[in-house]
Design a protein around this motif. Structure first.
Motif, short mmCIF file in Angstrom:
data_model
loop_
_atom_site.label_atom_id
_atom_site.label_comp_id
_atom_site.label_asym_id
_atom_site.label_seq_id
_atom_site.Cartn_x
_atom_site.Cartn_y
_atom_site.Cartn_z
N GLU A 176 72.05 52.31 23.41
CA GLU A 176 72.01 51.29 22.36
C GLU A 176 70.55 50.90 22.11
O GLU A 176 69.81 50.61 23.04
N GLU A 178 68.27 48.18 19.92
CA GLU A 178 68.51 46.89 19.28
C GLU A 178 67.20 46.21 18.89
O GLU A 178 66.23 46.20 19.64
N THR A 180 65.60 42.85 18.66
CA THR A 180 65.97 41.64 19.42
C THR A 180 65.38 40.34 18.91
O THR A 180 65.87 39.27 19.26
N VAL A 229 78.84 49.96 14.76
CA VAL A 229 78.59 48.68 15.43
C VAL A 229 79.24 47.57 14.61
O VAL A 229 78.98 47.46 13.40
N VAL A 235 76.73 40.67 19.24
CA VAL A 235 76.01 41.28 18.11
C VAL A 235 76.23 40.41 16.88
O VAL A 235 77.33 40.40 16.30
N VAL A 241 71.42 46.93 15.15
CA VAL A 241 71.81 47.68 16.35
C VAL A 241 72.26 49.08 15.96
O VAL A 241 72.98 49.26 14.97
N ARG A 243 73.91 52.68 17.92
CA ARG A 243 74.47 53.23 19.16
C ARG A 243 74.71 54.73 18.97
O ARG A 243 75.20 55.15 17.91
#
Length: 317
Positions: A176, A178, A180, A229, A235, A241, A243
């Motif tokens: 994953e 991301e 942030t 996602v 989330v 994000v 994946r």
């Protein structure tokens, strides 16, 4: 003549009590010479849980609503009267009197009155704006992290102390990536390139491409799988994000000895999701022609928004 009742009025430079139309009150309790041992910070309202908002060695400042902190209400004709009292809690007052030669007492009554039945007329004037409001361009840092999930649910992740993580050959690895530090729903994260190396140096050789120009490597017999996602408790912004699932492999060849570890690196692009303008910001794996040629078609506009992330090292057995 014997005077049985009298009162003394003192003038202070500051307003001791203020009443506001939204139902809040402020009160200023000033230390007086008759109570030299008083600590204003220990004063409370009628409810001992309501202490001062601010205090020092000279005064205590209270801010509260008329329906809290033990405030009482009563009606006098057409007026609502709210009253409260500032004093020391009983146990502190007893302790203070026990340590002083004379009884010290501090009580300050505060009150606010509101007319119950009254009509107010409000008026406002509007005029056309000369210019539409706009947000000035600012600068800041966008932080991206890459984590290895423990399974396909992406609910739990390996921590830094878990590395090296051990996997069997052909066992799936769930990554994953991301963004942030952003709460902008118009920002999107796109995986441009992802690859594996034998060590932490992202530019080292040998190298095996997992994702090229946002798509899976067509030469990989076990291609990566992109997972959607959805928004959930963790989330908040799904576009932030990405994946993907890769399969554990080893480097092997005539000139390269088999190794027991790999590192995974990704080159990600931060895009404006509201107006994609080509290149990697067009979306995840949308241009198969770029994929086949293995060329990068990234404008200078996006080069400034590239971020690089890497995983810890993963051992295969």
């Amino acid at each position: 003549m014997t005077i049985k009742y009298f009162s003394l009025a003192c003038s202070f430079l500051k307003t001791l009590t203020e009443c506001f139309s939204n139902g809040t009150m402020t009160a200023l309790a000033v230390k007086v010479e008759s109570a030299p041992g008083l600590n204003p910070g220990q004063l409370t309202l009628s409810d001992p849980a309501c202490g001062p908002t601010y205090s020092d060695d000279r005064f205590a400042y209270f801010h509260f609503t008329v329906n809290s902190c033990g405030t009482t209400r009563k009606f006098i004709n057409n007026v609502m009267l709210y009253e409260n009292e500032i004093s020391l809690p009983d146990e502190l007052e007893v302790k203070l009197n026990a340590t002083t030669s004379s009884e010290e007492e501090y009580q300050l009554k505060v009150s606010c009155s509101y007319v119950a039945n009254i009509t107010r007329t409000l008026a406002f004037l509007t005029r056309p704006r000369d210019n539409e409001p706009f947000a000035e361009t600012g600068t800041g840092r966008l932080m991206v992290r890459m984590r290895l999930a423990q399974d396909a649910s992406y609910n739990t992740f390996h921590q830094e102390e878990d590395y090296p993580v051990v996997r069997y050959l052909r066992q799936p690895l769930h990554f994953e990536v991301e963004l942030t530090t952003s709460s902008d729903p118009k920002v999107a994260l796109v995986l441009d390139h992802c690859w594996a190396t034998l060590n932490e140096d992202r530019d080292s050789r040998p190298r095996w491409n997992l994702i090229i120009n946002g798509c899976e490597n067509p030469e990989d017999p076990y291609r990566v799988v992109f997972h959607p996602v959805e928004a959930d408790a963790r989330v908040r912004f799904p576009p932030h994000v990405k994946r993907f699932e890769a399969y554990m492999f080893s480097f092997a060849g005539d000139a390269v000895e088999q190794s027991g570890q790999v590192f995974v690196h990704c080159d990600v692009v931060i895009c404006d999701a509201s107006s994609p303008t080509g290149g990697p910001c067009s979306g995840q794996c949308v241009n198969q022609d770029n994929l086949k040629r293995g060329q990068r078609h990234v404008k200078d506009f996006f080069e400034e928004r590239h971020v690089y992330v890497s995983s810890g090292y993963i051992l295969w057995v």
